[in-house]
Each structure stands twice: as structure tokens, then as C-alpha cells.
Design an enzyme around this catalytic site. Structure first.
Site, PDB file in Angstrom:
ATOM      1  N   TYR A  78       0.974  -1.127   0.153  1.00  0.00           N
ATOM      2  CA  TYR A  78      -0.144   0.020   0.069  1.00  0.00           C
ATOM      3  C   TYR A  78       0.832   1.190   0.092  1.00  0.00           C
ATOM      4  CZ  TYR A  78      -4.921  -0.573   0.170  1.00  0.00           C
ATOM      5  OH  TYR A  78      -6.295  -0.638  -0.093  1.00  0.00           O
ATOM      6  N   GLU A  82      -0.452   4.731  -0.517  1.00  0.00           N
ATOM      7  CA  GLU A  82      -1.298   5.952  -0.883  1.00  0.00           C
ATOM      8  C   GLU A  82      -0.535   7.405  -0.607  1.00  0.00           C
ATOM      9  OE1 GLU A  82      -5.090   5.894   1.272  1.00  0.00           O
ATOM     10  OE2 GLU A  82      -5.452   4.152   0.495  1.00  0.00           O
ATOM     11  N   ASP A 111      -5.987  13.396 -25.629  1.00  0.00           N
ATOM     12  CA  ASP A 111      -5.788  11.785 -24.969  1.00  0.00           C
ATOM     13  C   ASP A 111      -5.018  11.340 -26.182  1.00  0.00           C
ATOM     14  OD1 ASP A 111      -6.554   9.340 -24.784  1.00  0.00           O
ATOM     15  OD2 ASP A 111      -8.528   9.589 -24.349  1.00  0.00           O
ATOM     16  N   THR A 130      -3.313   6.113 -22.187  1.00  0.00           N
ATOM     17  CA  THR A 130      -3.122   4.519 -21.512  1.00  0.00           C
ATOM     18  C   THR A 130      -1.551   4.273 -21.835  1.00  0.00           C
ATOM     19  OG1 THR A 130      -3.876   3.764 -23.555  1.00  0.00           O
ATOM     20  CG2 THR A 130      -5.340   3.911 -21.732  1.00  0.00           C
ATOM     21  N   LYS A 148      -1.094   0.268 -25.073  1.00  0.00           N
ATOM     22  CA  LYS A 148      -1.494   0.195 -26.592  1.00  0.00           C
ATOM     23  C   LYS A 148      -0.383   0.111 -27.292  1.00  0.00           C
ATOM     24  CE  LYS A 148      -6.152   2.003 -26.004  1.00  0.00           C
ATOM     25  NZ  LYS A 148      -6.527   2.881 -24.998  1.00  0.00           N
ATOM     26  N   ARG A 173      -1.154  -2.625 -18.572  1.00  0.00           N
ATOM     27  CA  ARG A 173      -2.542  -1.957 -18.405  1.00  0.00           C
ATOM     28  C   ARG A 173      -2.742  -0.873 -17.542  1.00  0.00           C
ATOM     29  NH1 ARG A 173      -6.733  -3.169 -21.413  1.00  0.00           N
ATOM     30  NH2 ARG A 173      -5.265  -4.902 -22.274  1.00  0.00           N
TER      31      ARG A 173
HETATM   32  N1  DSN Z   1     -11.242   0.352 -25.606  1.00  0.00           N
HETATM   33  C1  DSN Z   1     -10.002   1.119 -26.040  1.00  0.00           C
HETATM   34  C2  DSN Z   1      -9.757   1.081 -27.691  1.00  0.00           C
HETATM   35  O1  DSN Z   1      -9.996  -0.389 -28.032  1.00  0.00           O
HETATM   36  O2  DSN Z   1      -9.709   1.552 -28.189  1.00  0.00           O
HETATM   37  C3  DSN Z   1     -10.247   2.683 -25.767  1.00  0.00           C
HETATM   38  O3  DSN Z   1     -10.080   2.708 -24.453  1.00  0.00           O
END
Ligand code: DSN
Length: 415
Positions: free
Chosen positions: A49, A51, A195, A221, A224, A230
Site C-alpha cells: 500500500y 497512498e 488523449d 493509456t 496500446k 494496462r
Molecule cells: N477500448 C479502447 C480501444 O479499444 O480503443 C479505448 O479505450
């Protein structure tokens, strides 16, 4: 050991392992992480933990995880040239929630790209917290070019006078002019948020304009094109906004950060800073452009006529008369994984959709180059031109197996 303790779970994971190894992964938002990222995200760091932030924690024993979070932060700053970052968001949606809360009050006007034109749920969809908490107004791509029309966007922004303009997308294959977005936002007194989740890896490799100099806040994110675990991240060059973001993420939205994931992010950022990562991203984009060309040659309608990124969007309804859902299911029967996707001005509902979205990040990690991409295009065409022919689908499935076998997936195929 897991096999002996929990056979049901073990077998489910084995089946998933086998699926990842034997299928052609074309979901544009997926990738395969390195062995190092896998090791770290499955490590003992999940026990801690922490925080708060490094040096300011609400728990004892944080000296080691402080070091880890500091490493992640320093590497992320270097990767994008950002002055302030927060690596704690558990996901892209939570990163976006934090960004909105840092800049807006409930009910404030925001502009975001419509979901069916490539935007994300958190860019103002009525069922998302974004559309519920804020007064979102959609902008759309041009009907002819299927690309963002910056002059029209400017006109719309003048009418709406939003407090924030959001750009970045989940299903927009073209590059985005963040500089122009900045000019438009500034001309109406709005903040700009980017984003960059889909293109984060492409940006890190210097193959797409970096939003950091132009946006008040950049979110992303990490799993990707960036090929990390993730999770989410937030970046800014504004010290005041950075302080607010830290407060909004914790204690505003989240409790304890996922230290194993933050460590995985630190590994991924180190990987992304290496020369090899640029070579990888160049191949990702080359592969996507070639895939678009080869599919076009085979009679497919490629939305916007091509791609500048890792993504290709096909309007299958236009050329083949069936929905994206049908295409997704039939390709799946041939072990080709992709997702149905709405296309601009779609008349189908999102669960049916007129298109499919394809991406090259995962297959490029796997080692696919031009020769394999031409075969991928041919296999997609074989299936979609013969959706009712079980023999053809079976033949393609066998070809997928032959195509993927020479490209083992890190530890998965060595076990
Ligand atoms: N779900 C994602 C995508 O496949 O583009 C976006 O968050």
C-alpha cells in the site's frame, strides 16, 4: 504450482495463452508486453500500500516503492519532454476523469470528437461520466474526407465557447494537428486536452507530432502502441495544473496506487527510450500503411483513404453489404481477431457497426514485416469475400497457424 492449486483457473489461463499464440491479433489497442514487463507486473510489489506520492505517503515501508515511482516519473518525463507527470491512474478513463476534474466544474461546456466519428466514450458519451458530469458538445469529421476539418472546428468552437476542447481518438487513423487545436482552443479561451492513448508509442518514437508543447493536459493509456502494462498516465507542463492533478488522482479519485503496475510502466518507459523502439514504431506505421494499400487493392473501402498511424478502419458495409459485427465474427472463426467499429456517419448501431478496426502494434511486436502483412491482407480478403464458405474459412485458419508459428511470442511459446 497454480495447476495443482487451482486447475480451473490454470486451464483458463492456458487457453488464453494458446489463443494469444495461435491467433492473428489485429485489435488496434492491444499489444504484447515484454518478458520484463510481465515479470514486474506479476511481482511482490502487488503487496504494498502506498497512498500518496513519493516522500509523502500515508503508509510506512514505502522507501522502495518511492524509488520505483520516481523512476517511472523520471523516465516518462524524458520520453515526452514533459515537466510534470502522474503515473498512478489505474486506466485511461480514470486519467481522463482526473484531467476533467482538474480543469472543469460540473456542467462546464466541453467539445469532444463524437464516438461514432472516432472519439472515446470518455470524450462525452451520454452514458459515460464525462457526458453525465459535463455539458459535452460533439464535433465531427468531414463527410467527404472523413478527416477533421479544422476550419469547421474553429467555427463550431466560436459558437459553443467551451471551457475545454478534447482531442485524441480511438478510431481515427490520421495524424492530428495539435498545434492547430491549440490555436483554436486559445482563440476561444478554452483549455486543450489531448488523449493520446492510441498513438502514445508512435508519438514517443517521434513519428507523430508531440502534444506536450500544445496541450494543457495530455492523458494516455500505457498498454496500446506504448506496449506497457494496462494503465493510465497524465502529463503537463503547467505546475499549477500538475498540483491539482495530483490531488484529484489521490485522494480525489483513487486510493492506493498499483505499485506492480507502476513498476511495469517504469520498465515500458525504459524500453520506449531505447533506439529499438523507434525501429519498432516505424515498422508499425509502415505495416499499417501497407495493410491499408493491400486491402484497398483488394476492393475494400479504407476510411479516410489510408492511415498515418497504426490503425486501419474499413467500411465493410459499403463494399460487402454486411455489418462489422458479421465481419468480426467470421474473421474470428479463422483465428483473425479484430473489432467491429462504427465509421463516420454510420447508420448502424455500435453493437452492429458498419466497419472493422484493424491495428498493427501486436503483429509488429510479433515480428511481422511487409511480406507477412501482404499475406494478412490476403487472408482478410479471403474470409470476407467468402463469409458463408466454411472450407475457405478453415483453409484461412490453417494459413494463420502457418503464418504465426515462425514468430514465437516471448515466454509464452518457450514454456
Ligand atoms: N477500448 C479502447 C480501444 O479499444 O480503443 C479505448 O479505450
Amino acid at each position: 504450482m497454480l495447476k495443482e492449486f487451482d486447475i480451473e483457473l490454470y486451464e483458463a489461463i492456458e487457453k488464453e495463452k494458446n489463443r494469444q499464440v495461435t491467433h492473428l491479433e489485429l485489435i488496434a489497442s492491444e499489444n504484447y508486453v515484454s518478458d520484463h514487463v510481465l515479470t514486474v507486473t506479476g511481482s511482490i510489489l502487488t503487496n504494498k500500500y502506498a497512498e500518496g506520492y513519493p516522500g509523502r505517503r500515508y503508509y510506512g515501508g514505502c522507501e522502495n516503492v518511492d524509488e520505483i515511482e520516481d523512476l517511472a516519473r523520471a523516465r516518462l518525463k524524458k520520453l515526452y519532454g514533459a515537466s510534470y507527470v502522474n503515473v498512478q491512474p489505474h486506466s485511461g478513463s480514470q486519467a481522463n476523469m482526473a484531467a476533467y476534474r482538474a480543469l472543469l466544474k460540473n456542467g462546464d461546456k466541453v467539445m469532444g470528437l463524437a464516438l461514432d466519428h472516432g472519439g472515446h466514450l470518455t470524450h462525452g458519451h451520454s452514458l459515460s461520466f464525462s457526458g453525465i458530469d459535463y455539458d459535452f458538445h460533439s464535433y465531427y469529421v468531414d463527410k467527404e474526407t472523413e478527416m477533421i476539418n479544422y476550419d469547421e472546428l474553429e467555427e463550431l468552437a466560436k459558437k459553443i465557447k467551451p471551457k475545454l476542447i478534447v482531442t485524441g481518438a480511438s478510431a481515427y487513423p490520421r495524424s492530428i494537428d495539435f498545434k492547430r487545436f491549440n490555436q483554436i482552443a486559445r482563440s476561444v479561451g478554452a483549455y486543450l486536452m489531448v488523449d493520446m492513448a492510441h498513438i502514445a508509442g508512435v508519438v514517443a518514437a517521434g513519428l507523430h507530432q508531440n502534444p506536450i508543447p500544445y496541450a494543457d493536459i495530455v492523458t494516455s493509456t500505457t498498454h496500446k502502441t506504448l506496449r506497457g502494462p494496462r494503465g493510465g498516465i497524465i502529463l503537463t507542463n503547467n505546475e499549477d495544473i500538475a498540483k491539482t492533478i495530483d490531488r484529484v488522482v489521490f485522494p480525489g479519485i483513487q486510493g492506493g496506487p498499483l505499485m506492480h503496475i507502476i513498476a511495469g510502466k517504469a520498465v515500458a518507459f525504459k524500453e520506449a527510450l531505447e533506439e529499438d523502439f523507434i525501429t519498432y514504431q516505424k515498422q508499425v506505421v509502415t505495416n499499417a500503411k501497407l495493410l491499408a494499400d493491400e486491402l484497398q487493392k483488394r476492393g475494400f473501402y479504407v476510411v479516410t483513404g489510408g492511415t498515418d498511424t497504426h490503425m486501419v478502419l474499413l467500411n465493410v458495409k459499403k463494399t460487402h453489404g454486411f455489418t462489422g459485427k458479421v465481419a468480426e465474427v467470421v474473421l474470428g472463426e479463422a483465428n483473425i481477431t479484430c473489432n467491429k467499429n462504427t465509421v463516420p456517419y454510420d447508420t448502424e448501431k455500435p453493437l452492429l457497426a458498419s466497419g472493422i478496426r484493424l491495428g498493427t502494434p501486436a503483429i509488429t511486436t510479433r515480428g511481422f514485416k511487409e511480406k507477412e502483412i501482404i499475406e494478412v491482407a490476403e487472408l482478410i480478403a479471403r474470409v470476407l469475400n467468402n463469409i458463408n464458405n466454411k472450407e475457405v474459412i478453415l483453409e484461412v485458419k490453417e494459413r494463420v497457424e502457418a503464418l504465426t508459428k515462425p514468430f514465437p511470442l516471448f515466454q509464452l511459446q518457450k514454456d
